[in-house]
Design a protein around this motif. Structure first.
Motif, PDB file in Angstrom:
ATOM      1  N   GLU A   1      46.868  30.985  38.843  1.00 24.58           N
ATOM      2  CA  GLU A   1      46.543  32.167  38.048  1.00 24.58           C
ATOM      3  C   GLU A   1      45.556  31.833  36.924  1.00 24.58           C
ATOM      4  O   GLU A   1      44.585  32.562  36.702  1.00 24.58           O
ATOM      5  CB  GLU A   1      47.820  32.776  37.455  1.00 24.58           C
ATOM      6  N   THR A   2      45.809  30.734  36.229  1.00 26.11           N
ATOM      7  CA  THR A   2      44.936  30.351  35.120  1.00 26.11           C
ATOM      8  C   THR A   2      43.528  30.037  35.605  1.00 26.11           C
ATOM      9  O   THR A   2      42.533  30.475  35.017  1.00 26.11           O
ATOM     10  CB  THR A   2      45.513  29.134  34.384  1.00 26.11           C
TER      11      THR A   2
ATOM     12  N   ALA B   1      42.042  31.086  38.351  1.00 28.86           N
ATOM     13  CA  ALA B   1      41.377  32.310  38.808  1.00 28.86           C
ATOM     14  C   ALA B   1      40.823  33.087  37.619  1.00 28.86           C
ATOM     15  O   ALA B   1      39.689  33.594  37.657  1.00 28.86           O
ATOM     16  CB  ALA B   1      42.347  33.169  39.612  1.00 28.86           C
ATOM     17  N   LEU B   2      41.595  33.184  36.553  1.00 26.76           N
ATOM     18  CA  LEU B   2      41.130  33.891  35.351  1.00 26.76           C
ATOM     19  C   LEU B   2      39.963  33.173  34.689  1.00 26.76           C
ATOM     20  O   LEU B   2      39.023  33.826  34.205  1.00 26.76           O
ATOM     21  CB  LEU B   2      42.284  34.052  34.355  1.00 26.76           C
TER      22      LEU B   2
ATOM     23  N   ARG C   1      36.644  35.326  34.195  1.00 27.22           N
ATOM     24  CA  ARG C   1      36.177  35.542  32.819  1.00 27.22           C
ATOM     25  C   ARG C   1      34.759  35.015  32.634  1.00 27.22           C
ATOM     26  O   ARG C   1      33.908  35.677  32.024  1.00 27.22           O
ATOM     27  CB  ARG C   1      37.114  34.837  31.835  1.00 27.22           C
TER      28      ARG C   1
ATOM     29  N   ASP D   1      39.268  33.992  42.808  1.00 25.17           N
ATOM     30  CA  ASP D   1      40.580  33.574  43.266  1.00 25.17           C
ATOM     31  C   ASP D   1      40.692  32.064  43.150  1.00 25.17           C
ATOM     32  O   ASP D   1      39.691  31.347  43.086  1.00 25.17           O
ATOM     33  CB  ASP D   1      40.871  34.044  44.697  1.00 25.17           C
TER      34      ASP D   1
ATOM     35  N   ALA E   1      42.088  37.233  40.583  1.00 26.60           N
ATOM     36  CA  ALA E   1      41.901  37.753  39.223  1.00 26.60           C
ATOM     37  C   ALA E   1      40.725  38.721  39.211  1.00 26.60           C
ATOM     38  O   ALA E   1      39.726  38.514  39.908  1.00 26.60           O
ATOM     39  CB  ALA E   1      41.661  36.618  38.244  1.00 26.60           C
TER      40      ALA E   1
ATOM     41  N   VAL F   1      38.381  40.674  36.228  1.00 26.00           N
ATOM     42  CA  VAL F   1      38.074  40.794  34.807  1.00 26.00           C
ATOM     43  C   VAL F   1      36.898  41.746  34.648  1.00 26.00           C
ATOM     44  O   VAL F   1      35.861  41.592  35.303  1.00 26.00           O
ATOM     45  CB  VAL F   1      37.750  39.421  34.184  1.00 26.00           C
TER      46      VAL F   1
ATOM     47  N   GLU G   1      42.016  42.586  32.231  1.00 22.49           N
ATOM     48  CA  GLU G   1      42.296  41.510  33.178  1.00 22.49           C
ATOM     49  C   GLU G   1      43.491  41.874  34.056  1.00 22.49           C
ATOM     50  O   GLU G   1      44.489  42.412  33.578  1.00 22.49           O
ATOM     51  CB  GLU G   1      42.615  40.207  32.426  1.00 22.49           C
TER      52      GLU G   1
ATOM     53  N   VAL H   1      45.815  40.253  37.523  1.00 27.20           N
ATOM     54  CA  VAL H   1      46.090  39.107  38.407  1.00 27.20           C
ATOM     55  C   VAL H   1      47.110  39.535  39.454  1.00 27.20           C
ATOM     56  O   VAL H   1      48.112  40.179  39.122  1.00 27.20           O
ATOM     57  CB  VAL H   1      46.634  37.884  37.624  1.00 27.20           C
TER      58      VAL H   1
ATOM     59  N   MET I   1      44.988  43.677  44.788  1.00 24.66           N
ATOM     60  CA  MET I   1      43.994  43.815  43.721  1.00 24.66           C
ATOM     61  C   MET I   1      43.088  45.026  43.919  1.00 24.66           C
ATOM     62  O   MET I   1      42.563  45.601  42.943  1.00 24.66           O
ATOM     63  CB  MET I   1      43.132  42.543  43.658  1.00 24.66           C
TER      64      MET I   1
END
Length: 206
Positions: A52-53, A55-56, A60, A73, A128, A130, A136, A138, A193
């Motif tokens: 998750e982190t 992907a963000l 971002r 992703d 993710a 953004v 945001e 997820v 998503m």
């Protein structure tokens, strides 16, 4: 002029993500979608310890550098007997990022002596989204299965040639793209998503 950016330089992944999203975003066309490579966007450092982190981080960075809503992703394979490894290190398991053949060969070698009944694994994908104004989202998808003893099939990429999904008798690389997307972790994550993306693109753009 692109209306949606996808944070990858992997053409196979762009095609796969678009194949999943296209039926769910009927007002978006393939030419409206651009990859990080198309946009010549810089690659961020993926130093997160979760899918998750990471992907963000990618979404971002792409949204910030392009001003476009960005999808990303992060995905990998988690082998039960290895405590969930390779996990977030799947793409660089053998040392070089994106060396699919070396990564797969190393994993198969590491579990060569593991009996069939203990070769359970799962593919995990965190998607993710953004937006340029900082929203945001997820979503996470999983695909349960087992690791085969040798690669089979010409389709897919990454660990697909040695992954047999639950209920299947062939590897992901032997499935048709349509069947794979219907079953896969990436398919599940991006189908979840799609409503967020559709809702944003339907808004009057300022």
């Amino acid at each position: 002029m692109a209306v949606l950016a996808i944070a990858t330089r992997n053409a196979h992944k762009v095609d796969e993500i678009w194949a999943i999203l296209a039926p769910l975003l009927p007002h978006v066309h393939r030419e409206d979608v651009a990859s990080a490579l198309d946009l010549d966007a810089p690659s961020p450092v993926e130093d997160g310890v979760t899918f998750e982190t990471n992907a963000l981080i990618k979404a971002r960075a792409l949204a910030a550098s392009t001003g476009l809503p960005a999808l990303a992703d992060d995905s990998g394979i988690a082998v039960d007997v290895m405590g969930g490894a390779p996990g977030v290190f799947s793409a660089r398991w053998a040392g070089s990022h994106g060396d699919d053949a070396a990564n797969l060969a190393l994993l198969l070698d590491q579990i060569a002596d593991v009996p069939d009944e203990h070769r359970a694994a799962s593919f995990i994908c965190a998607a993710a989204f953004v937006t340029p104004d900082g929203r945001e989202f997820v979503e996470v998808g999983r695909m349960q299965g087992t690791v085969a003893r040798a690669p089979r099939g010409e389709g897919g990429f990454g660990y697909d040639p040695a992954f047999v999904a639950e209920g299947q008798s062939v590897t992901n690389a032997e499935l048709s793209p349509e069947r794979k997307n219907a079953l896969s972790h990436r398919g599940a994550a991006f189908r979840a998503m799609a409503p967020h993306v559709a809702a944003f693109l339907a808004e009057p753009q300022r």
